[in-house]
Structure formats: C-alpha cells, structure tokens
Design a protein around this motif. Structure first.
Motif, mmCIF file in Angstrom:
data_model
loop_
_atom_site.group_PDB
_atom_site.id
_atom_site.type_symbol
_atom_site.label_atom_id
_atom_site.label_comp_id
_atom_site.label_asym_id
_atom_site.label_seq_id
_atom_site.Cartn_x
_atom_site.Cartn_y
_atom_site.Cartn_z
ATOM 1 N N LEU A 1 0.874 -1.350 -0.018
ATOM 2 C CA LEU A 1 0.049 0.147 0.028
ATOM 3 C C LEU A 1 0.828 1.363 -0.152
ATOM 4 C CD1 LEU A 1 -2.658 -0.996 2.575
ATOM 5 C CD2 LEU A 1 -2.881 -0.669 -0.007
ATOM 6 N N THR A 2 0.536 2.285 -0.697
ATOM 7 C CA THR A 2 0.998 3.311 -0.881
ATOM 8 C C THR A 2 0.194 4.624 0.169
ATOM 9 O OG1 THR A 2 2.006 3.085 -2.876
ATOM 10 C CG2 THR A 2 1.818 5.508 -1.978
ATOM 11 N N LEU A 3 0.762 5.582 1.035
ATOM 12 C CA LEU A 3 0.343 6.095 1.727
ATOM 13 C C LEU A 3 0.496 7.826 1.385
ATOM 14 C CD1 LEU A 3 -1.654 6.254 4.195
ATOM 15 C CD2 LEU A 3 0.303 6.485 5.557
ATOM 16 N N ASP A 4 -0.557 8.354 0.826
ATOM 17 C CA ASP A 4 -0.365 9.724 0.301
ATOM 18 C C ASP A 4 -0.089 10.876 1.482
ATOM 19 O OD1 ASP A 4 -0.362 12.241 -0.993
ATOM 20 O OD2 ASP A 4 -2.093 12.161 -1.884
ATOM 21 N N SER A 5 0.861 11.118 1.808
ATOM 22 C CA SER A 5 1.274 12.108 3.098
ATOM 23 C C SER A 5 2.333 13.191 2.569
ATOM 24 C CB SER A 5 1.437 11.255 4.017
ATOM 25 O OG SER A 5 2.838 10.785 4.073
ATOM 26 N N THR A 6 2.076 13.937 3.595
ATOM 27 C CA THR A 6 3.329 15.234 3.649
ATOM 28 C C THR A 6 4.695 14.543 3.867
ATOM 29 O OG1 THR A 6 2.880 15.773 5.748
ATOM 30 C CG2 THR A 6 1.752 17.114 3.893
ATOM 31 N N SER A 7 5.797 14.769 3.143
ATOM 32 C CA SER A 7 6.851 14.311 3.675
ATOM 33 C C SER A 7 7.924 15.406 3.902
ATOM 34 C CB SER A 7 7.463 13.632 2.384
ATOM 35 O OG SER A 7 8.802 13.095 2.598
ATOM 36 N N TRP A 8 8.731 15.128 5.008
ATOM 37 C CA TRP A 8 9.610 16.204 5.620
ATOM 38 C C TRP A 8 11.084 15.606 5.638
ATOM 39 C CZ3 TRP A 8 7.327 20.795 6.787
ATOM 40 C CH2 TRP A 8 5.849 20.633 6.675
ATOM 41 N N GLN A 9 11.976 16.653 5.587
ATOM 42 C CA GLN A 9 13.374 16.321 5.671
ATOM 43 C C GLN A 9 14.083 16.331 6.961
ATOM 44 O OE1 GLN A 9 14.498 15.090 2.666
ATOM 45 N NE2 GLN A 9 12.374 15.293 1.985
ATOM 46 N N GLY A 10 13.682 17.098 7.661
ATOM 47 C CA GLY A 10 14.257 17.479 9.150
ATOM 48 C C GLY A 10 13.287 17.550 10.217
ATOM 49 N N PRO B 1 -2.008 18.317 8.711
ATOM 50 C CA PRO B 1 -1.788 16.891 8.345
ATOM 51 C C PRO B 1 -1.829 16.117 9.811
ATOM 52 C CG PRO B 1 0.377 18.087 8.186
ATOM 53 C CD PRO B 1 -0.648 18.951 8.482
ATOM 54 N N LEU B 2 -2.723 15.014 9.747
ATOM 55 C CA LEU B 2 -2.548 14.299 11.032
ATOM 56 C C LEU B 2 -1.402 13.290 11.014
ATOM 57 C CD1 LEU B 2 -6.523 13.418 11.402
ATOM 58 C CD2 LEU B 2 -5.222 15.224 12.572
ATOM 59 N N GLN C 1 2.804 11.046 14.124
ATOM 60 C CA GLN C 1 1.313 11.775 14.583
ATOM 61 C C GLN C 1 1.429 13.268 15.002
ATOM 62 O OE1 GLN C 1 -0.185 10.280 18.247
ATOM 63 N NE2 GLN C 1 1.582 10.599 19.308
ATOM 64 N N SER C 2 0.384 14.090 14.614
ATOM 65 C CA SER C 2 0.362 15.378 14.886
ATOM 66 C C SER C 2 0.362 15.671 16.300
ATOM 67 C CB SER C 2 -0.666 16.174 14.110
ATOM 68 O OG SER C 2 -1.856 15.800 14.582
ATOM 69 N N THR D 1 -6.473 17.313 7.525
ATOM 70 C CA THR D 1 -8.025 17.610 8.111
ATOM 71 C C THR D 1 -8.115 19.178 8.294
ATOM 72 O OG1 THR D 1 -9.335 17.193 10.064
ATOM 73 C CG2 THR D 1 -7.069 17.537 10.461
ATOM 74 N N ARG D 2 -9.176 19.633 7.739
ATOM 75 C CA ARG D 2 -9.654 21.091 7.755
ATOM 76 C C ARG D 2 -9.757 21.536 9.388
ATOM 77 N NH1 ARG D 2 -10.488 23.478 2.552
ATOM 78 N NH2 ARG D 2 -10.267 21.809 1.017
#
Length: 754
Positions: free
Chosen positions: A193-202, A233-234, A244-245, A297-298
């Motif tokens: 499965l692929t999870l569409d999420s924001t991705s961060w570097q640091g 983003p949760l 998690q947020s 989530t808005r």
C-alpha cells in the motif's frame, strides 16, 4: 444582396461569440484538470471558504472538554520571562495531572535546549580558575549534580504522566536537532500500500532526556499560498516512518492511546495513495477521522481566537502554579499549554483572524475530531466539477448569443444563484468543500463578453491605442492619444529623447533578509510608488529589470520639456524613497537607497524585439550612457546623475559638475552632473558654494594639489559635497601627490565596469 451580407455577418458574429464561449469553457476545464491552474480562481475559492468559516465562528459555544493554559502577560509578569526553569514546568505538570486530574497535557512548546545550572556553572568556573581546589570541588560537584540537574528532574516528572511534547518538522535535511518520539508505524508495515502524505526532511525536537519520557506530536500546519492556515496533516512522513500531529497525539493520550489505523477506500489500486479515514481503535475507543489527500484535516474554527473569543476556556499558567484552580476546573479534560503573549510569537494567520493563537488551532482540531465535525473536499470533486463546468459552459455559450440582453442577464443570474445555493447546501449540510469559483467566473466571463461585444466592436480604434500604449504611459496620456490615434504608431523612428534608469543599491542583501512573501510586497510597493512618479511626470515606463526601472520621455507623445520632466521625476523619486523608508521601518523591514541616471540624446524608439516577444522601447548610445550614469551614482555618493545634454536642456535647474568620465562602451569623455535645485529657490550661499566647487575642480584638473585640498576642505559639510564625494577626491589628491599623473592626463576618470 446587402441583406444577405448583413445576415451572414450576423451569423458570423454569433458563431464567433459561441466560439469564444467554448474557449472560456476550455480554459476553465484546463484549470479543473490541473493543466493550467489559475491563482485567481484558487484565491477566490479560498475567499468563499473563509467567508463561510467566519460565519460559523460568529456565535461560538464554549467547549468544556478542552482547557488552554496560557503563558500570558500575567504569567510572564508573575513567574518571570520565558523560558522558565524546568522546575517551574515540572510544578505546572504536577499541578495539572496529579492535583487537578487532566486527561492529557499537550505542550505547544519545544524544549530544544538543556537548562544550565547557575550553581554548577559557578563551580566549573572556580575549578578552572583554582586548580588547587579542583579535586575537592569536583567531588562536591559530583555530589550535588543530581540535585541541580533540572532536565533530569523534569524527565522524572514526565515519566508515567499523560504529557505530549510538541516539536516541528522542516524541509532542511541538515536541520536535525533534539530527539523524535517513537514513530506510529513504519512504511514497511504498509506492505504494497502507498500512503499519500506530506513528507519532511528534518526536525527540531525536544532534548532527548525529556522526549524519551513523554509522547510527542509535530505541530506543523499547512500554510496555503496566501499565508493562511486552513488545515493540518494528521500524519506525516519522515524518512521511512510516519509520525502523529500534536493534536492527534494529545487526543490519543487522553483516550488511552488507541491504535492508529489508516483506512483505504475499497476497490482502489494499492498505489492509489489516498486514505479514506484515520481510525482510532482500542477496546474502549472507536473513532473515525475522515481526511483529505495528504492525510489533511481542515481546521473547524469555533471562534475568532483568543481568551475572550468564547471558543475555549483560557486559564493563566500563573494561576495554575499558584494553586488557584480547583479539580473540577480541569479534571478529565484535555489541557493544551501554549502562549498568547505577543512577544513569544505563536500567532497564526487564519481565515477567521489574522493573528490567531497557534495553540487554539490545535484545540479546534481536537474539538473537530471529538465532535466528528469535518469539512472535506471529496476525491470525486474534480470529476463533479468537470461535468458542471462542461454543462454550464456549453449551455451558456449557445444561449447567450441568441437571447436578448435582458434574458441574458436573467439566465446568468439564475445560474450564479443556483451554483452558490447548491454549493452552500452541500457545504453546510454534508460538510463537502467543493470548488465553485471557476463556475462563477465562467458564467461571468461568458456573460460579460456577450454584453461587451458590441461596445468593443464600436470602439476599435480607441481600444487599439490602449492595447498599444496603455502598459507604458499614464491613462490620461492614452486618452489624449486616443483622441487622434492616426498621429501615433509603434513604428521605429529616431528622436531626441530623455531616458531614466533607477536601481536599488544592495538589493541582494535586502532580499536575503526578507521572506518570499515579504520580498514580494517590498518590491511591489517600491515599483508601484516609483512608477506612479514616472507616470505623473508624463513618462513612459519601458520595463522592470528585477528591482531596476527603465523609463523615457518624449515618446510616444512628443514633449519639448522631456529632459526637465525626467530630471524632476528623478528628484521626486529620491524624495519618495525617504517617505517609503519611513513606512518600511514601521514594518521592521530594511530601508533602501536608489541611484538614478538620466541622459538626453538621439535614440531609436519603437516596437522592437523578436517574433516571440516585442516591446515599445528605446535603443542607442544615449540609452547606454543613461544606464552607466545610474551605475556610478554610488561612486559619487549622490542619488541622481545626469548627462551633459540633459543639463543643457534644463536651464532652470542648477547642476553641480561631479567629474569628467569615460564609461564602459564609450571612447569620448563626458561631464556628469548632479541636480542641486532650481535657480528660483536656491539660496545665495549654495550658489557661492557651487562656485567654490568649480574652482576646486579647476585646481584639481590643473594638478594644483595643495590649492585643491584647501578648497575641498572649505566645502566639507556644504550642500555641494557629501562624505563619499569628499573622500573620493581626497583620496585622488593624496594618490596624485605621491604618483604624478601622466603628461597627457586630462582629469578624466575611466570606468571599466558597467
């Protein structure tokens, strides 16, 4: 025969209008499909969404489940400036959890640095400076170290208490500070499965000794293009794990840490990526949280934000520490610790308030999850919007050319009202956020084109004039040209004109000190006020080159006073720069200094360029000299430098000769001048100083160094000199006294750079 021709023209006109309507529809569809996205449409959709959010936040009800402990001005006054000692934070946690019984405590704060003990630092200093006492004091230090290790003491308090520490994620792979809490799950656990999420570097986390004894959650919101926070983003990805947020982590801790399960839509490919909802599951908890693409989530804003807005109860951290609160005030509730103190800078721009407390943003997210109040843009929204735009565009494009003006207006209004009504119903009743701006703009575009068609056809000559020159000259000049359009064209011709170049000094340094949005506002305000000055002096704007401006006078409308107008515009630009700097300082932005070069001479003016892009501009040797004059203003410490033909063409203005120069690209020397003032208003003392300056230049060029030095010294601080100019000639005299100039020296300064 004439009737037949007229009939064919009418049919051709209707066909043309239908074709334009279809073109508008095609452009709208390209926007919907993402091939030609429009910022205007996006901003309008933001506006519609924000208006609805503000309407919902007008009459808030207090959410009794969440309490915000505020590090406010009272707290800073009574407890001390932030950051507080770790023992104070520990006391705050013990009060909230042990005595008052909070279900969970989330800190919208990062403890990024260890606390240094003044006592231990003092002992270290003595040990370093008194080696004889070192061994005894070192034993003492070891014995009392635990007593003064506030970080370790706070870590002990955090252990086994329902505390969540916030941290932030970033996009800098080299910015890895502090420690991250354990991840919720690894990417490998998702299988195919692929999870569409924001991705961060640091990340910027809490110090390890604290984070290992507490749970954590990032508090990064999603900041839209207009700088506004509307969603969070949760879950987010860092490396190969998901975290998690802050809001989700604080809620989970209050609910006993239920498992987080991403739920994918049924019947979609494994690599689809989109998640239908985030499920929280435990024997006691079954909570489903719908999310948008990116696991967003808005934020459902309950109020306008702040202690007095009525959405949440705010209590001062000072009151908690003083033991003022009773258990019934906190027991079983979710507590968020944050700040509204202006000096601590945790305010966000939101649709309901441009200065919204960041901690309350997270409170709204938690309330929305608890109440299952969600506003979502569904996955099928693009397809639904595509069908709507296609239907509306086709119907209106065919009907508008057939209907009368009255019926066209009624049909357009009916479609507009129906679009807004259906969209609002879906928003308020079903919680669906569906774009509507592109439909509204399409209706308006087709209708306005149909209404304006006749007027545009009748005003063809005037429109052509506006199209040709409206971008370059002031509106009043366009109107003057439109009165007799045959006199003006964009064909090339040679004329005596005056050109102006201006540039901001050190703009690279300025740009590096501003954020992208601030830099955009900064340069836009600068270019706007300077362009208005040029237009108010009947100038023609040629182009912007980054922060530089090029303009000219004498075309397309001939003006015998082009040199005088350009010179006065240059002086006015310098005066406006002073006023602009006052406004910039008020916003804590860097001030600016500009250099302006003005030159008069024969130039080629007209529509020039390539087959790809053309522009109404000027070219020639006199234009190049104007650019070089602007470039050397800083050398002489003046704001404006003009060429000799400009000086000669403005007899009412007094000028100071600065030097004779050979600029790059010219073999012949030219004298350069700085405007001092108008003859009619210049004091006699200033005129006398100018005469002395001319005597100084004559002595300098005659190599009478001692006399030149004495004359220059007498002018220091006068209207005709400045620190840069004074130092320039002092250095030249000193150099030539030690190094005699060649026999053919004519006093001309050579510039080898642009």
């Amino acid at each position: 025969m004439s009737k037949l021709i007229k009939s064919w023209r009418k049919i051709a006109g209707k066909a043309f209008r239908i074709g334009v309507g279809f073109s508008f529809t095609a452009v709208a569809l390209l926007h919907v499909l993402g091939f030609a996205p429009s910022e205007v449409v996006k901003r309008l959709d933001y506006l519609v969404y924000d208006v609805r959010l503000r309407a919902e936040a007008q009459l808030p009800e207090l959410d009794p489940r969440i309490v915000i402990v505020d590090i406010d001005e009272q707290s800073l006054s009574e407890v001390g400036r932030w950051p507080w000692s770790r023992d104070v934070v520990a006391k705050l946690i013990v009060e909230l959890t042990d005595r008052l019984g909070a279900a969970s405590v989330g800190f919208d704060i990062v403890f990024a640095e260890p606390q240094q003990s003044d006592a231990l630092l003092a002992l270290d200093t003595i040990i370093e400076n008194k080696p004889a006492l070192g061994s005894q004091l070192q034993e003492l230090r070891t014995g009392i170290q635990a007593q003064f290790d506030r970080d370790a003491q706070l870590a002990e308090v955090l252990a086994d208490r329902p505390v969540v520490l916030g941290y932030y994620l970033n996009q800098d792979p080299t910015a890895l500070s502090g420690a991250l809490p354990p991840a919720l799950f690894k990417k490998s656990q998702l299988g195919e499965l692929t999870l569409d999420s924001t991705s961060w570097q640091g990340y910027g986390g809490n110090i390890p000794v604290l984070q290992k004894n507490a749970e954590g959650g990032y508090f990064n919101p999603i900041v839209d293009e207009d700088g506004t926070v509307r969603s969070i983003p949760l879950l987010a990805q860092f490396n190969d794990a998901y975290y998690q947020s802050f809001a989700l982590g604080t809620l989970r801790r209050a609910l006993g840490n239920p498992q987080v399960i991403p739920v994918f839509p049924e019947g979609v490919p494994d690599d689809y990526g989109a998640v239908e909802l985030i499920a929280l599951r435990s024997p006691e908890v079954e909570l489903d949280i719908p999310v948008e693409r990116g696991l967003l989530t808005r934020v459902h804003f309950r109020a306008k934000g702040g202690p007095n807005a009525g959405g949440y109860r705010y209590v001062s951290a000072a009151d908690v520490l003083a033991g003022v609160l009773k258990p019934e005030d906190i027991e079983g509730r979710i507590v968020l610790v944050g700040t509204t103190a202006p000096g601590l800078l945790d305010l966000r721009s939101t649709p309901v308030n441009p200065a919204y407390p960041g901690v309350e943003v997270h409170a709204n997210v938690i309330s929305g999850m608890l109440d299952s109040i969600y506003k979502l843009r569904p996955e099928y929204s693009q397809g639904l919007l595509f069908i709507t735009v296609l239907a509306v565009g086709f119907v209106l494009s065919v009907m508008m050319p057939i209907l009368s003006a009255t019926w066209s207006l009624l049909v357009a209004l009916a479609v507009l009202v129906a679009s807004v009504a259906v969209n609002s119903l879906l928003y308020f009743q079903a919680g669906l956020v569906l774009p509507v701006a592109v439909v509204l703009l399409l209706v308006l575009a087709i209708f306005m084109f149909d209404v304006a068609y006749g007027y545009l056809a009748e005003s063809r000559s005037k429109r052509q004039m506006v199209d040709l020159f409206g971008e370059y000259v002031a509106p009043e000049l366009v109107s003057e040209m439109a009165a007799d359009p045959k006199r003006y064209s964009m064909e090339g011709e040679s004329r005596e004109l005056t050109v102006l170049f201006s540039d901001v000094r050190g703009f690279t340094t300025i740009s590096e000190s501003l954020k992208p949005n601030e830099l955009r506002e900064y340069i836009n305000e600068y270019l706007t006020v300077m362009s208005e000055i040029i237009r108010s002096h009947r100038g023609t704007l040629d182009k912007y080159i980054g922060d530089a401006i090029m303009a000219f006078w004498g075309a397309p409308i001939a003006d015998a006073e082009h040199a005088e107008l350009a010179t006065k515009a240059a002086i006015a630009m310098q005066e406006e720069a002073v006023r602009l700097n006052e406004r910039l300082l008020a916003r804590n932005w860097p001030t600016l200094a500009i250099g302006v070069g003005v030159n008069t001479g024969q130039m080629r003016v007209g529509d020039m360029g390539s087959k790809i892009r053309r522009a109404y501009t000027v070219m020639g040797d006199a234009v190049n000299l104007g650019s070089r004059l602007e470039g050397i203003t800083k050398t002489y410490g003046v704001g404006v430098i003009v060429g000799p033909q400009t000086k000669a063409a403005v007899p009412g203005m007094v000028f100071q000769e600065l030097d004779a120069v050979k600029v790059k690209g010219k073999n012949e020397p030219v004298s350069i001048y700085a405007p001092v003032g108008e003859h009619a208003t210049l004091p006699e003392a200033s005129l006398s100083q100018l005469e002395q300056w001319d005597e100084f230049l004559a002595a300098f060029r005659a190599q009478k160094w001692q006399l030149a030095r004495e004359l220059l010294a007498g002018l220091q601080g006068s209207v005709v000199t400045n620190p840069t100019l004074h130092a320039l000639y002092e250095n030249r005299i000193e150099y030539f006294e030690l190094n005699s100039p060649p026999e053919n020296w004519d006093g001309v300064t050579q510039f080898d750079t642009k």
